[in-house]
Structure formats: structure tokens, C-alpha cells
Write a protein that holds these residues in place. Structure first.
Motif, PDB file in Angstrom:
ATOM      1  N   LEU A 174       0.630  -1.279   0.001  1.00 50.60           N
ATOM      2  CA  LEU A 174       0.102  -0.014  -0.170  1.00 50.60           C
ATOM      3  C   LEU A 174       0.830   1.275  -0.057  1.00 50.60           C
ATOM      4  CD1 LEU A 174      -2.996   0.795  -0.059  1.00 50.60           C
ATOM      5  CD2 LEU A 174      -2.843   0.756   2.454  1.00 50.60           C
ATOM      6  N   GLY A 175       1.985   1.368   0.557  1.00 49.32           N
ATOM      7  CA  GLY A 175       2.815   2.615   0.438  1.00 49.32           C
ATOM      8  C   GLY A 175       3.816   2.524  -0.392  1.00 49.32           C
ATOM      9  N   ASN A 176       4.010   1.398  -1.323  1.00 53.92           N
ATOM     10  CA  ASN A 176       4.768   1.397  -2.253  1.00 53.92           C
ATOM     11  C   ASN A 176       4.388   1.531  -3.863  1.00 53.92           C
ATOM     12  OD1 ASN A 176       6.650   1.032  -0.405  1.00 53.92           O
ATOM     13  ND2 ASN A 176       6.306  -1.218  -0.570  1.00 53.92           N
ATOM     14  N   PHE A 177       3.202   1.438  -4.344  1.00 54.43           N
ATOM     15  CA  PHE A 177       2.662   1.251  -5.447  1.00 54.43           C
ATOM     16  C   PHE A 177       2.567   2.515  -6.332  1.00 54.43           C
ATOM     17  CE2 PHE A 177      -1.219   2.173  -3.366  1.00 54.43           C
ATOM     18  CZ  PHE A 177      -2.054   2.787  -4.263  1.00 54.43           C
ATOM     19  N   SER A 178       2.317   3.860  -5.537  1.00 52.04           N
ATOM     20  CA  SER A 178       2.184   5.098  -6.019  1.00 52.04           C
ATOM     21  C   SER A 178       3.104   6.291  -5.225  1.00 52.04           C
ATOM     22  CB  SER A 178       0.693   5.552  -6.390  1.00 52.04           C
ATOM     23  OG  SER A 178       0.568   6.731  -6.761  1.00 52.04           O
ATOM     24  N   ILE A 195       0.574  -2.056  10.826  1.00 52.80           N
ATOM     25  CA  ILE A 195       0.338  -1.101   9.691  1.00 52.80           C
ATOM     26  C   ILE A 195       1.520  -1.354   9.099  1.00 52.80           C
ATOM     27  CG2 ILE A 195       0.715   1.332   9.197  1.00 52.80           C
ATOM     28  CD1 ILE A 195      -0.650   2.033  11.815  1.00 52.80           C
ATOM     29  N   PRO A 196       1.585  -1.676   7.676  1.00 56.36           N
ATOM     30  CA  PRO A 196       2.675  -1.865   6.795  1.00 56.36           C
ATOM     31  C   PRO A 196       3.690  -0.674   6.892  1.00 56.36           C
ATOM     32  CG  PRO A 196       0.743  -2.154   5.666  1.00 56.36           C
ATOM     33  CD  PRO A 196       0.335  -1.521   6.759  1.00 56.36           C
ATOM     34  N   GLU A 197       4.817  -1.224   7.083  1.00 57.78           N
ATOM     35  CA  GLU A 197       6.188  -0.151   7.397  1.00 57.78           C
ATOM     36  C   GLU A 197       6.208   0.879   6.092  1.00 57.78           C
ATOM     37  OE1 GLU A 197      10.930  -0.425   8.416  1.00 57.78           O
ATOM     38  OE2 GLU A 197       9.625  -2.171   7.884  1.00 57.78           O
ATOM     39  N   SER A 198       5.684   0.459   4.956  1.00 53.23           N
ATOM     40  CA  SER A 198       5.782   1.175   3.797  1.00 53.23           C
ATOM     41  C   SER A 198       4.981   2.286   3.924  1.00 53.23           C
ATOM     42  CB  SER A 198       5.160   0.395   2.425  1.00 53.23           C
ATOM     43  OG  SER A 198       4.063  -0.012   2.708  1.00 53.23           O
ATOM     44  N   LEU A 199       3.965   2.432   4.711  1.00 50.82           N
ATOM     45  CA  LEU A 199       3.127   3.482   5.033  1.00 50.82           C
ATOM     46  C   LEU A 199       3.861   4.490   5.933  1.00 50.82           C
ATOM     47  CD1 LEU A 199      -0.685   2.223   5.540  1.00 50.82           C
ATOM     48  CD2 LEU A 199       0.363   3.583   3.698  1.00 50.82           C
ATOM     49  N   LEU A 200       4.748   4.098   6.751  1.00 53.01           N
ATOM     50  CA  LEU A 200       5.522   4.990   7.594  1.00 53.01           C
ATOM     51  C   LEU A 200       6.256   5.903   6.924  1.00 53.01           C
ATOM     52  CD1 LEU A 200       6.184   2.475  10.431  1.00 53.01           C
ATOM     53  CD2 LEU A 200       4.158   3.807  10.249  1.00 53.01           C
ATOM     54  N   SER A 204       4.484  11.140   0.108  1.00 55.08           N
ATOM     55  CA  SER A 204       3.576  11.867  -0.628  1.00 55.08           C
ATOM     56  C   SER A 204       2.257  11.937   0.462  1.00 55.08           C
ATOM     57  CB  SER A 204       3.154  11.395  -1.967  1.00 55.08           C
ATOM     58  OG  SER A 204       2.699  10.014  -1.712  1.00 55.08           O
ATOM     59  N   LEU A 205       2.339  10.903   1.352  1.00 59.50           N
ATOM     60  CA  LEU A 205       0.877  10.755   2.165  1.00 59.50           C
ATOM     61  C   LEU A 205       0.782  11.913   2.930  1.00 59.50           C
ATOM     62  CD1 LEU A 205      -1.254   8.611   2.721  1.00 59.50           C
ATOM     63  CD2 LEU A 205       0.244   7.726   4.609  1.00 59.50           C
ATOM     64  N   LYS A 206      -0.572  12.291   3.093  1.00 56.64           N
ATOM     65  CA  LYS A 206      -1.083  13.562   3.724  1.00 56.64           C
ATOM     66  C   LYS A 206      -2.166  13.298   4.797  1.00 56.64           C
ATOM     67  CE  LYS A 206       1.701  16.329   1.845  1.00 56.64           C
ATOM     68  NZ  LYS A 206       2.787  16.797   2.312  1.00 56.64           N
ATOM     69  N   PHE A 222       5.692   8.230  12.414  1.00 59.85           N
ATOM     70  CA  PHE A 222       5.344   8.240  10.857  1.00 59.85           C
ATOM     71  C   PHE A 222       6.594   9.210  10.387  1.00 59.85           C
ATOM     72  CE2 PHE A 222       1.400   6.582  12.019  1.00 59.85           C
ATOM     73  CZ  PHE A 222       0.942   5.622  11.062  1.00 59.85           C
ATOM     74  N   HIS A 223       7.091   8.857   9.315  1.00 55.41           N
ATOM     75  CA  HIS A 223       8.296   9.838   8.931  1.00 55.41           C
ATOM     76  C   HIS A 223       7.821  11.058   7.457  1.00 55.41           C
ATOM     77  CE1 HIS A 223      10.881   7.756  11.688  1.00 55.41           C
ATOM     78  NE2 HIS A 223      10.032   6.770  11.215  1.00 55.41           N
TER      79      HIS A 223
END
Length: 730
Positions: A174-178, A195-200, A204-206, A222-223
Motif C-alpha cells: 500500500l505504501g509502495n505502488f504510487s 500497519i505496513p512499514e511502507s506507510l510509515l 506523498s501521504l498527507k 511516521f516519517h
């Protein structure tokens, strides 16, 4: 006289009309956005989609022809006619999604929210390579999120909230595809796991909303520069992260209703853009550091339902004349000592919840400076002193909740200045005096609870000015005089509790048909477990604050529809109209001097509990009650009932209901008649009694007690004796 409509035909006028229509058509088509021919391939795909949708004729009746501009919910590219946007939100659509929908290769925005689609999310949605926003929220989609969605490299928004049967693990990709993804909303679903680590690390995530799922695991930091982070109502553990990457961006942080432990770190106050902070319903403990001071941008602060202790923070947020906290909720903790005066400097405050703590001292007089306050809840503390007169400065007040404290003094007549007040609860205190007549000016009152105080006097009909009353409780006070005849004249009344006073006189007949709740047996109410005394009455007050600093007030009343007049000095017969109330669930008239016969119960189809014990009621018991399926408590004991009660009447369900009626015979399982006598002492067996002393003493005591009881019952069943007692009981 017959009238006719005659139309005159003029060639000149007809020519002008045709020219006008032609001009209008040219104007419409001169704008390319108004006349766009739908691409034939896209048109065929959409019509195939329509065949799988239930009830499309009402919502998609405009899907005819080839002009894209008249097709509901569509936006087409002007030159090619390709569909670039579908918005069919809140159109009551249901059924399945046809796979041909995935052939709309130029589609950039798809919004099917707030419908009733019930199927898995089609995996072919991954073929919509141009898609930038996908919103399938508030439907009944089920299964898991298909992995093919990772092919949507241009996706900016993914909103799948409100599909209760959609769940599984949150996809690892989920945090890698776009790299364009800004908003993810998976709230109110059935997702589990961590929570997948990729989301952290998704830069671009707001906006991330994972609230109201079954997610678990340690809560990590979160970073990225988030604006909204909602992780509420899950099963996260660990301590609070600092979210240092979002110090200048985060507006909303909700981690409520999890299992977070430890203290509240002072680094949380460094989130300078924060407007809403909710950490309620966790296991936070320790004292709040005096260095934890939030910026004036914070509107909502909710630390309720934790294990925080120590004194209330003297300063918890900056404030200005135009900005500052609107809602402060520190209730259901272990805060102690006095309410700090600095709280009265939060000039923007509209709701203050400090209930269920260990607060002492008096209510600050300067609380009247908070002129925007709509709710004050200081209940269930150890507060003393009187209700400050300056509280009338909170002239916008809707709820004043001060119950379960040690407050004393009298109710100020000046409280009538709070003419917007809906809830007034000062129960379980030591307040004395009478109810001021001036309170009749509080015409908006709906919930009034003065129970368990030292109030006295005779009730005045000024209370009838509270025409919107839903609950009125004066129980456990020292009121006297005749029971008022206006008692049942409130249209919206739901609960009346006058028990434990010294009201005398008769229960006035009539006026029972006014209350909608008393008379409507089909009204929707909260079902509870069976009860044996007047059920607790609870209110839940909620205040929602929007980004524009405006708050909306609401409350829910959790109570049986009931009447309690027990433990008074009432006499005379029970009005027949009282037993015709189809919506009444609870009726307690016990411990009075009521006499005469009991009317039939067959009309009281909502009845759950009836207590008429300890009166002087006589004659036959009410007829067949087998039709009252909801009845869980019946107590007719200690009266003067007589006659025979057949088993078929349904009374066999209520053991002990007729105790203390010596002239009454109840049919047992063998068809014989059991005379009803005094029951044994509850919780004590004959063997227990033998241990306590010689049997001869107990035989003597038992003989004396039985003789005394039958003598008293005989006296009470005498009209002359009852009249004498009525004039001497204090």
C-alpha cells in the motif's frame, strides 16, 4: 358558465419562435462542454454496467442517447468523448459491478460512495491506469483489497471506508505502488494486523485514516508531513510517538480507544498546527507535565477515560480573544485538587467536561467569564460550596451537570437567566430550600434532575412552563403537599420520579393521554436487562466541533418510560387511566396507602415492571397477564388481596409476588390452592437460625412475629384504621 381557452395562430410569431429556438441551440453547441458525443466504446461499457445495477431506472434514467452532458454523473473529454470521471454517489444503487467498467481506460476519477453495492472489489480495476481517485466508501463491498490495485501508479486518493465486510491484512504494497498517493481512508472496515512499514515512509501521504478496524501492534512513528492521522478504535499498543516529521502540518490526531500506555510526552505540544487531539479511552497514566502547553490553534482536546492523575494542568493551551480551545474533556480520570482558575481564561471554550475525577474545593466563581460555554459537566467529583451565582454569565449554556458532588446551599432564583438551558442535573448533593418560582423562565428545559438532595416545599405549577420536559426527577427529597394534578401533562415526558418524598392526596385521574411516550407502545427505545428498582437514568452529551470553531450539541437520554411515586403518603384508588398507558414500561406505586381494586393490566403491552407492594389494595388481583410478554418484575405483596388466582393467568412466573396477602389463594402445579403467607427472611435458612440461638427462643419469636403480622394486616384492611393512619403519618 363554460369557459374556453382559445389560442390564436400567427405565422410571424411562429417564425420568431423558431428562430429563437435555433439561436438557443447554436449557443448551447457553441460551448463544446455542452455537446460532447460519448465515445461508442465507453458508452457500451457503461450500458453493460447499468444492466448489473438494481433499480437503475430511477437513478440512471438519463443514460440514453450519445450526448455525454445529459448522462447523470459523467464527465467526458471534450475532443474525444472519452469518460474521465464517474460520480454516482448517494444514488441508492445496488447489485454487482460489471467488469466492462474496467474498459474505461481514460477514467481518472471514480466515485461510487454511499450506495449498496455488495460484491468484491473487481480486480480488473487495476487496468484503469489513468485513475487518480477511487472512492468506494459507504457500501457493502466484501473480501480483501485486490493486489491488482498496485498497478494504479497515478492514484492520489484511495477511499474504501464504511464497508464492514471488507478486511483482511492491510496490503504490504500500500505504501509502495504510487508516489503520488496523498490520501488513504480504510476506516470502519474489518482490517486486522499491523500497519505496513511502507506507510510509515510514504513521503506523498498527507491523510491517513485507519480508524475503527481491528488493527494491532506497537504504534510506530511516521516519517512524513501528515495533515490527518486517525488510528482511533483499534487495538494498538505501546506509547505515544512524537510525530516530529509533522510538527508544522498535522491538523487532526486521533488515537482514541486503543491500548496506549505511559504518560503524555511533552513533544506532542510541538505539533503547532494541531486543531483536534483525541487520546481518550486508552491507558495513559501519570501526571500531565506543566510544560505540555498547546498552541492557540488547538480547538479540541480530549484526554478522557484514561488513568491520568495529579492536579489539573494550570495552563493547557494558549488562548487569544479570537482563538483557543473550544472543547476540553478531561473526564473519567483521577485528577485531584481544585479546579485551576486558569481554566476560566479559556475565553473561546464552549464545552467543559471534568466529570468522574477526584476534584475538590469550590466551583470557581469566575466560570461566568466563559460566555461561550454551552456545556458544563463537573459531575461525580468531591466539589463543595454552592453553585456560584456568576454562572449566569454563561448565558448560552445548554447543559449544567453537577450531580454527585458535595454541593450545598440553595438554588439561586437568578438561574432563570439561563433561558437556553436544556439539561439541569444537580442530583445527589446536599442542596436545600425550595425550587425557585423564577425557574419557570427556563422554558427550554428537557431534563431536570433534583433527586437525592434536601429540597422541600410544595410544588408550584410554574413547572408546567417547562413544556419540553422529557425527564423530571425530584426523588429522595422532602417535598410535601398534594401530588400535583399537572404531573402527566407534558407531551414529551418519558420519566417521572417523585419517590421518597411526603406527597399526599390522590393520584389525579385524567391527563394521561397527553404524553406521547406513555401512550405509544411502538416507540424505539434502548432495551436493557431486567431491573428490580427504578432503573438508572443516564444522559450522554456529545459536542462536535467543526474546523470553523462551531460546535453542535446533542444528547441521548437512556431511560425506561416510567413513573415512580413510591414511598410517599398517597391514598385513594389508582386511576384506571394510569393502567391504560400502552407505552409505559415501569410503574412503581409501592409503599403508599392506596386502596381499592387494581384495574386490568391488559392494555399495558410495554410493561416490564410493576410494583404495587405495601399498600392496602383489595379485591381480586388483576386478570390474565399472560399476554404481557415483556413483564419481568411483578410485586403485589403486602396488600389485602383476596380470592383465587388460577395458574392459567400467568402469575406463576413471579415467585413471591403475592407474599403478605393472607386471604389470597394461588393455584400451584398440582392444581391445589396455596395460601399466601409471610415469606421467610431472605438469605436465611432454618439451619442458620438454629445456630444463632436455642430453638425455643426462635419458636417464641416466630409465634410472636406471625401473630403481630396478622394483627397489623387486619388493621390495615380496616378503612377506619387507614383513615386514622393517613392523618398521623409524618
Amino acid at each position: 358558465m363554460e369557459m374556453k381557452w382559445v389560442s390564436a395562430f400567427s405565422p410571424w410569431k411562429s417564425l420568431r419562435l423558431r428562430a429563437l429556438l435555433l439561436l438557443l441551440l447554436l449557443l448551447l453547441c457553441s460551448n463544446p462542454c455542452q455537446c460532447v458525443d460519448l465515445h461508442p466504446g465507453d458508452r457500451a461499457s457503461l450500458l453493460a454496467f447499468k444492466t448489473r445495477v438494481d433499480r437503475p431506472n430511477q437513478s440512471l434514467s438519463s443514460w440514453v442517447g450519445s450526448n455525454c452532458t445529459i448522462w447523470t454523473g459523467l464527465t467526458c473529454e471534450n475532443r474525444t468523448g472519452r469518460v474521465v470521471s464517474i460520480s454516482l454517489t448517494n444514488m441508492n444503487l445496488s447489485g454487482q459491478l460489471h467488469p466492462n467498467l474496467c474498459s474505461l481506460s481514460f477514467l481518472e476519477y471514480m466515485n461510487l460512495s454511499h450506495n449498496n453495492f455488495s460484491c468484491p472489489i473487481p480486480s480488473c480495476f487495476g487496468n484503469l491506469s489513468s485513475l487518480k481517485a477511487l472512492d468506494l466508501s459507504q457500501n457493502r463491498f466484501l473480501g480483501v483489497v485486490p493486489d491488482n490495485l498496485m498497478m494504479l501508479r497515478n492514484l492520489k486518493e484511495l477511499v474504501l471506508s464504511g464497508n464492514q465486510d471488507l478486511g483482511g491484512l492491510v496490503p504490504l504494497w500500500l505504501g509502495n505502488f504510487s508516489t503520488n498517493l496523498e490520501k488513504i481512508d480504510l476506516s470502519s472496515n474489518s482490517f486486522r494486523g499491523e500497519i505496513p512499514e511502507s506507510l510509515l515512509y510514504l513521503k506523498s501521504l498527507k491523510h491517513l485514516d485507519l480508524g475503527n478496524n481491528y488493527l494491532s501492534g506497537y504504534l510506530h512513528d511516521f516519517h512524513q508531513s501528515l495533515i490527518v492521522l486517525n488510528l482511533g478504535s483499534n487495538r494498538f499498543s505501546g506509547t505515544l510517538p512524537c510525530l516530529s516529521a509533522s510538527t508544522q502540518s498535522l491538523n487532526i490526531l486521533n488515537i482514541a480507544n486503543n491500548s496506549i500506555v505511559g504518560g503524555i510526552p511533552t513533544c506532542i505540544a510541538s505539533l503547532r498546527a494541531l486543531t483536534h487531539l483525541n487520546l481518550s479511552f486508552n491507558h495513559l497514566n501519570y501526571e500531565i507535565s506543566p510544560r505540555l502547553v498547546f498552541s492557540e490553534k488547538l480547538l479540541v482536546l480530549d484526554f478522557s477515560n484514561n488513568d491520568l492523575s495529579g492536579p489539573l494542568p494550570r495552563k493547557i493551551a494558549e488562548t487569544t480573544e479570537k482563538s483557543g480551545l473550544v472543547l476540553l474533556d478531561l473526564s473519567h480520570n483521577r485528577f485531584s485538587r481544585e479546579i485551576p482558575l486558569r481554566i476560566t481564561e479559556l475565553k473561546s471554550l464552549q464545552a467543559l467536561f471534568l466529570s468522574q475525577n477526584l476534584l475538590t474545593g469550590e466551583i470557581p466563581a469566575r466560570i461566568g467569564n466563559l460566555t461561550y460555554l454551552q456545556v458544563i459537566d463537573l459531575s461525580h467529583n468531591l466539589l463543595s460550596g454552592s453553585i456560584p451565582l456568576n454562572i449566569v454569565g454563561c448565558f448560552q449554556l445548554l447543559a449544567l451537570i453537577l450531580n454527585n458532588n458535595n454541593l450545598s446551599g440553595e438554588i439561586h432564583p437568578e438561574l432563570d437567566a439561563l433561558d437556553s438551558l436544556k439539561i439541569l442535573d444537580v442530583s445527589n448533593n446536599m442542596i436545600s430550600g425550595e425550587i425557585p418560582l423564577t425557574l419557570a423562565g427556563c422554558k427550554s428545559l428537557e431534563y431536570v434532575d433534583f433527586s437525592s438532595n434536601n429540597l422541600s416545599g410544595i410544588l408550584n405549577d410554574a413547572i408546567t412552563k417547562w413544556s419540553n420536559l422529557r425527564l423530571l426527577s425530584l426523588a429522595q427529597n422532602k417535598f410535601n403537599g398534594n401530588l400535583p394534578n399537572w404531573l402527566f401533562t407534558f407531551e414529551a415526558i418519558q420519566t417521572v420520579d417523585f419517590s421518597g418524598n411526603k406527597f399526599s392526596g390522590f393520584i389525579a385521574d385524567g391527563n394521561f393521554n397527553i404524553s406521547l411516550n406513555f401512550n405509544n407502545g411502538d416507540i424505539g427505545r434502548v432495551h436493557r436487562e431486567p431491573f428490580f428498582i427504578m432503573p438508572n437514568v443516564n444522559i450522554k452529551v456529545s459536542v462536535v466541533v467543526s474546523d470553523s470553531n462551531e460546535s453542535s450539541f446533542n444528547y441521548h437520554l437512556y431511560s425506561k418510560v416510567g413513573i415512580d411515586l413510591s414511598n410517599n403518603l398517597l391514598h385513594g384508588e389508582i386511576p384506571e387511566g394510569l393502567f391504560g398507558l400502552q407505552g409505559l414500561e415501569y410503574l412503581n406505586l409501592s409503599h403508599n396507602f392506596l386502596d381499592g381494586q387494581v384495574p386490568g393490566l391488559e392494555k399495558m403491552r410495554s410493561l416490564k415492571a410493576l410494583d404495587l407492594s405495601h399498600n392496602s389494595l383489595s379485591g381480586q388481583v388483576p386478570g390474565n397477564i399472560s399476554s404481557l410478554q415483556d413483564l419481568t418484575l411483578l410485586n403485589l405483596s403486602y396488600n389485602c388481596f383476596s380470592g383465587f388466582v388460577p395458574k392459567k393467568q400467568g402469575y406463576w412466573r413471579f415467585q413471591g409476588a403475592f407474599a403478605g396477602n393472607p386471604n389470597l389463594c394461588v393455584e400451584n402445579s398440582s392444581g391445589r390452592c396455596d395460601s399466601v403467607s409471610l415469606p421467610a427472611a431472605p438469605g436465611k435458612t432454618f439451619q442458620d437460625a438454629m445456630v444463632e440461638g436455642p430453638i425455643s427462643v426462635w419458636v417464641f419469636c416466630l409465634s410472636f412475629f406471625v401473630s403481630f403480622y396478622f394483627g397489623v394486616v387486619g388493621l390495615l384492611c380496616s378503612a377506619r384504621t387507614r383513615n386514622y393512619i393517613l392523618h398521623t403519618k409524618v
